[in-house]
Structure formats: structure tokens, C-alpha cells
Write a protein that holds these residues in place. Structure first.
Motif, mmCIF file in Angstrom:
data_model
loop_
_atom_site.group_PDB
_atom_site.id
_atom_site.type_symbol
_atom_site.label_atom_id
_atom_site.label_comp_id
_atom_site.label_asym_id
_atom_site.label_seq_id
_atom_site.Cartn_x
_atom_site.Cartn_y
_atom_site.Cartn_z
ATOM 1 N N ILE A 68 0.851 -1.184 0.000
ATOM 2 C CA ILE A 68 0.000 0.000 0.000
ATOM 3 C C ILE A 68 0.887 1.234 0.000
ATOM 4 C CG2 ILE A 68 -1.779 1.287 1.242
ATOM 5 C CD1 ILE A 68 -2.697 -1.422 2.407
ATOM 6 N N TYR A 69 0.619 2.106 -0.946
ATOM 7 C CA TYR A 69 1.359 3.356 -1.080
ATOM 8 C C TYR A 69 0.417 4.506 -0.758
ATOM 9 C CZ TYR A 69 4.419 0.176 -3.542
ATOM 10 O OH TYR A 69 5.213 -0.899 -3.857
ATOM 11 N N LEU A 70 0.796 5.328 0.203
ATOM 12 C CA LEU A 70 0.018 6.500 0.602
ATOM 13 C C LEU A 70 0.830 7.752 0.299
ATOM 14 C CD1 LEU A 70 -1.160 5.304 4.140
ATOM 15 C CD2 LEU A 70 -2.494 5.320 2.024
ATOM 16 N N THR A 71 0.166 8.791 -0.219
ATOM 17 C CA THR A 71 0.887 10.035 -0.454
ATOM 18 C C THR A 71 1.198 10.748 0.856
ATOM 19 O OG1 THR A 71 -1.167 11.254 -0.816
ATOM 20 C CG2 THR A 71 -0.041 10.381 -2.770
ATOM 21 N N ASP A 72 0.415 10.446 1.885
ATOM 22 C CA ASP A 72 0.638 11.048 3.205
ATOM 23 C C ASP A 72 0.447 9.953 4.250
ATOM 24 O OD1 ASP A 72 0.642 12.445 5.614
ATOM 25 O OD2 ASP A 72 -0.553 14.107 4.809
ATOM 26 N N ILE A 73 1.511 9.551 4.888
ATOM 27 C CA ILE A 73 1.460 8.455 5.856
ATOM 28 C C ILE A 73 0.518 8.763 7.011
ATOM 29 C CG2 ILE A 73 3.421 9.090 7.321
ATOM 30 C CD1 ILE A 73 2.669 5.561 5.931
ATOM 31 N N ARG A 74 0.199 10.034 7.212
ATOM 32 C CA ARG A 74 -0.762 10.390 8.267
ATOM 33 C C ARG A 74 -2.170 9.881 7.941
ATOM 34 N NH1 ARG A 74 0.957 16.595 8.495
ATOM 35 N NH2 ARG A 74 0.800 16.109 6.294
ATOM 36 N N ASP A 75 -2.408 9.422 6.705
ATOM 37 C CA ASP A 75 -3.698 8.842 6.319
ATOM 38 C C ASP A 75 -3.829 7.378 6.730
ATOM 39 O OD1 ASP A 75 -4.731 11.135 5.127
ATOM 40 O OD2 ASP A 75 -4.064 10.585 3.106
ATOM 41 N N ILE A 76 -2.790 6.812 7.341
ATOM 42 C CA ILE A 76 -2.785 5.371 7.608
ATOM 43 C C ILE A 76 -3.927 4.927 8.526
ATOM 44 C CG2 ILE A 76 -1.127 5.404 9.513
ATOM 45 C CD1 ILE A 76 0.059 2.801 8.180
ATOM 46 N N ALA A 77 -4.268 5.694 9.542
ATOM 47 C CA ALA A 77 -5.331 5.275 10.462
ATOM 48 C C ALA A 77 -6.675 5.204 9.739
ATOM 49 C CB ALA A 77 -5.414 6.222 11.656
ATOM 50 N N PRO A 105 -1.366 13.774 -8.666
ATOM 51 C CA PRO A 105 -1.424 14.399 -7.341
ATOM 52 C C PRO A 105 -2.779 14.250 -6.637
ATOM 53 C CG PRO A 105 -0.693 15.979 -9.018
ATOM 54 C CD PRO A 105 -1.025 14.707 -9.715
ATOM 55 N N ALA A 106 -3.840 13.932 -7.369
ATOM 56 C CA ALA A 106 -5.159 13.745 -6.751
ATOM 57 C C ALA A 106 -5.268 12.384 -6.056
ATOM 58 C CB ALA A 106 -6.263 13.886 -7.795
ATOM 59 N N TRP A 107 -4.435 11.442 -6.449
ATOM 60 C CA TRP A 107 -4.480 10.114 -5.839
ATOM 61 C C TRP A 107 -3.809 10.152 -4.476
ATOM 62 C CZ3 TRP A 107 -2.077 7.439 -10.684
ATOM 63 C CH2 TRP A 107 -3.005 7.407 -11.714
ATOM 64 N N ARG A 108 -4.467 9.554 -3.480
ATOM 65 C CA ARG A 108 -3.914 9.485 -2.131
ATOM 66 C C ARG A 108 -3.417 8.079 -1.802
ATOM 67 N NH1 ARG A 108 -5.091 14.014 0.713
ATOM 68 N NH2 ARG A 108 -4.697 12.939 2.667
ATOM 69 N N ILE A 109 -3.790 7.084 -2.659
ATOM 70 C CA ILE A 109 -3.472 5.687 -2.359
ATOM 71 C C ILE A 109 -3.304 4.881 -3.644
ATOM 72 C CG2 ILE A 109 -5.929 5.092 -2.188
ATOM 73 C CD1 ILE A 109 -5.102 3.090 0.075
ATOM 74 N N GLU A 110 -2.424 3.904 -3.570
ATOM 75 C CA GLU A 110 -2.261 2.892 -4.614
ATOM 76 C C GLU A 110 -2.022 1.570 -3.901
ATOM 77 O OE1 GLU A 110 0.475 1.882 -8.553
ATOM 78 O OE2 GLU A 110 0.541 3.891 -7.670
ATOM 79 N N ILE A 111 -2.671 0.512 -4.388
ATOM 80 C CA ILE A 111 -2.523 -0.807 -3.759
ATOM 81 C C ILE A 111 -2.139 -1.843 -4.804
ATOM 82 C CG2 ILE A 111 -3.666 -2.652 -2.445
ATOM 83 C CD1 ILE A 111 -5.505 -0.544 -1.227
ATOM 84 N N VAL A 112 -1.149 -2.661 -4.465
ATOM 85 C CA VAL A 112 -0.687 -3.762 -5.313
ATOM 86 C C VAL A 112 -0.890 -5.050 -4.519
ATOM 87 C CG1 VAL A 112 1.293 -4.766 -6.501
ATOM 88 C CG2 VAL A 112 1.086 -2.268 -6.328
ATOM 89 N N VAL A 113 -1.478 -6.065 -5.134
ATOM 90 C CA VAL A 113 -1.627 -7.344 -4.437
ATOM 91 C C VAL A 113 -1.202 -8.508 -5.304
ATOM 92 C CG1 VAL A 113 -3.530 -6.508 -2.991
ATOM 93 C CG2 VAL A 113 -4.042 -7.811 -5.037
ATOM 94 N N THR A 114 -0.802 -9.570 -4.630
ATOM 95 C CA THR A 114 -0.539 -10.869 -5.242
ATOM 96 C C THR A 114 -1.436 -11.854 -4.501
ATOM 97 O OG1 THR A 114 1.765 -10.285 -5.678
ATOM 98 C CG2 THR A 114 1.217 -12.642 -5.679
ATOM 99 N N ALA A 115 -2.115 -12.707 -5.260
ATOM 100 C CA ALA A 115 -3.050 -13.658 -4.643
ATOM 101 C C ALA A 115 -2.928 -15.033 -5.304
ATOM 102 C CB ALA A 115 -4.485 -13.136 -4.773
#
Length: 118
Positions: A68-77, A105-115
Motif C-alpha cells: 500500500i502506497y500512501l501520499t501522506d502516511i498520516r492517512d494510515i489510520a 497528485p489527486a491520488w492518495r493511495i495505490e494498492i498492489v496485491v498478489t493472490a
């Protein structure tokens, strides 16, 4: 004999998913809309992850790893609140969460998964 590689959602530069040897690897999923808060963007991305996994013959209970990639780690909670409600109880995958600059810049999150494929 070599296993076939199946690709889903082909674009010029990448595939949205590749299935190989019993595993599905998703490209980074980003919000379809950038005008919502981190909760809305996380819900959007997780819905896309679930859809792509289903298309590839898997589901969220079979995720082996998430990045999980966040542009601002303060968004983690706030992101974790949405993530925790989405993950199948007893099936939380190994996960890394980091702060990173994303392509839009509008994106706050990106998620990569392997399943694993069902």
C-alpha cells in the motif's frame, strides 16, 4: 512443459493483472476518482482489487501479499479503518505500507496485491 501466462486488462504499457503458476499479480490499483478523501479512495481501490481478483479466478481471502502506497502516511489510520472492514477475518495478508509520491497528485493511495488463484 511451461505454464501459460494469462494477462487481463491489457494496455500499451502494462496489464492490470497477470495469472501464472496458480498466482495472480495485480498492477497498482489507483482511485478512479481523485476528489474523495482517503476513506473514499481506499474503498474505491479495494472494490477494484476485488473485481480484478474475481476476473482472474481469485478473491480477497486468497491475497498472499499487499503493498500500500500512501501520499501522506498520516492517512494510515483512516485507510486502516477501511482496510480492516474489507479484509476477510482470519485472512489478513502480509502487508507493507509506505509513503510515496504517486503519478497523479489527486491520488492518495495505490494498492498492489498478489493472490493465489482459487
Amino acid at each position: 512443459m511451461t505454464a501459460d501466462i494469462r494477462r487481463h486488462g491489457m494496455a500499451t504499457r502494462y496489464s492490470e493483472a497477470a495469472v501464472f503458476n496458480g498466482m495472480v499479480l495485480l498492477a497498482g490499483m489507483v482511485p478512479e476518482r481523485g476528489d474523495t478523501d482517503i476513506r473514499g479512495q481506499t474503498q474505491d481501490v479495494l472494490a477494484q482489487v476485488a473485481q480484478r481478483l474475481q476476473e482472474a479466478g481469485s478473491d480477497k481471502s486468497r491475497i498472499l501479499r499487499a503493498e500500500i502506497y500512501l501520499t501522506d502516511i498520516r492517512d494510515i489510520a483512516a485507510m486502516n479503518e477501511v482496510w480492516d472492514a474489507w479484509v476477510v477475518p482470519g485472512s489478513a495478508p502480509p502487508r507493507a505500507t509506505v509513503q510515496a509520491a504517486l503519478a497523479d497528485p489527486a491520488w492518495r493511495i495505490e494498492i498492489v496485491v498478489t493472490a493465489a488463484v482459487v
